[in-house]
Design an enzyme around this catalytic site. Structure first.
Site, PDB file in Angstrom:
ATOM      1  N   ARG A   1       1.460   6.139 -18.042  1.00 16.80           N
ATOM      2  CA  ARG A   1       2.292   6.969 -17.397  1.00 16.80           C
ATOM      3  C   ARG A   1       3.707   6.749 -18.080  1.00 16.80           C
ATOM      4  O   ARG A   1       4.658   7.777 -18.072  1.00 16.80           O
ATOM      5  CB  ARG A   1       2.213   6.578 -15.937  1.00 16.80           C
ATOM      6  CG  ARG A   1       1.310   7.111 -15.161  1.00 16.80           C
ATOM      7  CD  ARG A   1       1.388   6.611 -13.724  1.00 16.80           C
ATOM      8  NE  ARG A   1       0.991   5.177 -13.455  1.00 16.80           N
ATOM      9  CZ  ARG A   1       0.824   4.597 -12.530  1.00 16.80           C
ATOM     10  NH1 ARG A   1       1.388   5.348 -11.314  1.00 16.80           N
ATOM     11  NH2 ARG A   1       0.572   3.443 -12.286  1.00 16.80           N
ATOM     12  N   LYS A  51       5.859  20.687  -5.808  1.00 20.11           N
ATOM     13  CA  LYS A  51       6.815  19.513  -5.115  1.00 20.11           C
ATOM     14  C   LYS A  51       7.638  19.341  -6.233  1.00 20.11           C
ATOM     15  O   LYS A  51       7.679  19.521  -7.306  1.00 20.11           O
ATOM     16  CB  LYS A  51       5.929  18.430  -5.104  1.00 20.11           C
ATOM     17  CG  LYS A  51       5.354  17.782  -6.157  1.00 20.11           C
ATOM     18  CD  LYS A  51       4.556  16.258  -5.925  1.00 20.11           C
ATOM     19  CE  LYS A  51       4.091  15.512  -7.188  1.00 20.11           C
ATOM     20  NZ  LYS A  51       2.970  16.141  -7.868  1.00 20.11           N
TER      21      LYS A  51
END
Length: 314
Positions: A93, A193
């Site tokens: 990530r 989102k």
């Protein structure tokens, strides 16, 4: 061909060996009281094609050091080729500079694995496909979508026509579309989102029609589970009949299993065994593990026999 398992996911390593009709090579991998990792390969590997199976999951740094030191031991023992098999590639990530004066840790870890002696990397569902380019050695990124496809068909059986695949964000659309295509071209929806901070998100809107549909959220990593539960709640508010999720890597940190269990919207969470389930996760009735042992075993067999691996990507 020899297979060596680190301590991160012994169960998966043994399952891979079972499918290959072999056993793990003898090796001692332990940690001294001061935290140093010690590795001893206890059988001859000179001239051998060796596969080191190790997920760099929690504790990420300890498991990474086990992998690096094992590779170094094999290199010094004259193994002909070392393949790092990473069912879960930690630090994925951190694949770009998210702000000023921040590292690209995924690239650093790729450099460490290569420098420690790896000749090839085999992994599953990288967080971002371009991470393959961080390695200067051949890298195969397998996909767990086939395993999820089989299990979803078993769960919904004759009701597969009522399934809608949901991407948890815009960036995951390509991944979600791959599953939707396999499920007889099921419709696709997207959760829009806004992320307020690391590990925090606010669901804003649902793009697509999910009313009276069985929604299946498809993503690569579930960490704390908060975002996943919020997305499930938003889908139910839009009229979804049920919400389940298929996530390749179940990091499930910070008692995520309790959030999943407490969520009235989330009915089922499927994760692979790329990360060995903690006792709390393994005992959670809403969480089910789907094995990728067969997928990895077949890839290892093909690499060892110098056969094509590309067909496993389809």
């Amino acid at each position: 061909m020899k297979l060596i398992a680190g301590n991160s996911n012994r169960r998966l390593s043994e399952a891979i060996c079972e499918r290959l009709g072999t056993s793990l090579a003898k090796a001692e991998i332990k940690t001294f009281k001061d935290g140093e990792v010690f590795v001893e390969i206890q059988e001859n590997v000179r001239g051998e094609d060796v596969f080191v199976i190790q997920s760099t999951s929690q504790p990420a740094n300890d498991n990474l050091m086990e992998l690096l030191i094992t590779q170094d031991a094999l290199s010094r023992a004259s193994a002909s080729r070392i393949t790092a098999v990473l069912p879960y590639f930690g630090y994925a990530r951190q694949d770009r500079k998210a702000g000023p004066r921040t590292p690209i840790s995924a690239k650093l870890v790729a450099n460490l694995i290569t420098t420690a002696g790896a000749d090839r990397v085999l992994t599953v569902d990288l967080h971002a496909g371009q991470i393959q380019g961080f390695f200067d050695i051949p890298t195969d990124n397998l996909y767990a979508v086939k395993e999820f496809d089989r299990r979803i068909r078993e769960i919904y059986n004759g009701d597969i026509e009522q399934v809608t695949v949901v991407s948890p964000d815009v960036g995951g659309v390509v991944r979600a579309r791959a599953l939707a295509k396999r499920l007889k071209d099921r419709p696709l929806a997207i959760v829009d989102k806004r992320r307020e901070g690391p590990g925090l998100s606010e669901v804003m809107n649902i793009i697509g029609d999910v009313k009276d549909r069985h929604c299946v959220i498809f993503d690569d990593i579930v960490d704390s589970g908060g975002t996943l539960c919020n997305a499930a709640e938003a889908l139910m508010q839009k009229g979804a009949k049920s919400v389940a999720a298929c996530i390749t890597h179940g990091v499930l940190s910070d008692h995520a299993e309790k959030r999943i269990m407490a969520s009235e919207a989330m009915t089922r969470l499927l994760v692979t065994d790329s990360i060995e389930a903690r006792p709390g996760v393994a005992e959670c009735p809403k969480i089910e593990q789907v094995s990728i042992a067969t997928l990895l075993a077949e890839a290892i067999r093909r690499i060892a026999n110098e056969e094509s691996v590309s067909s496993l990507f389809d």
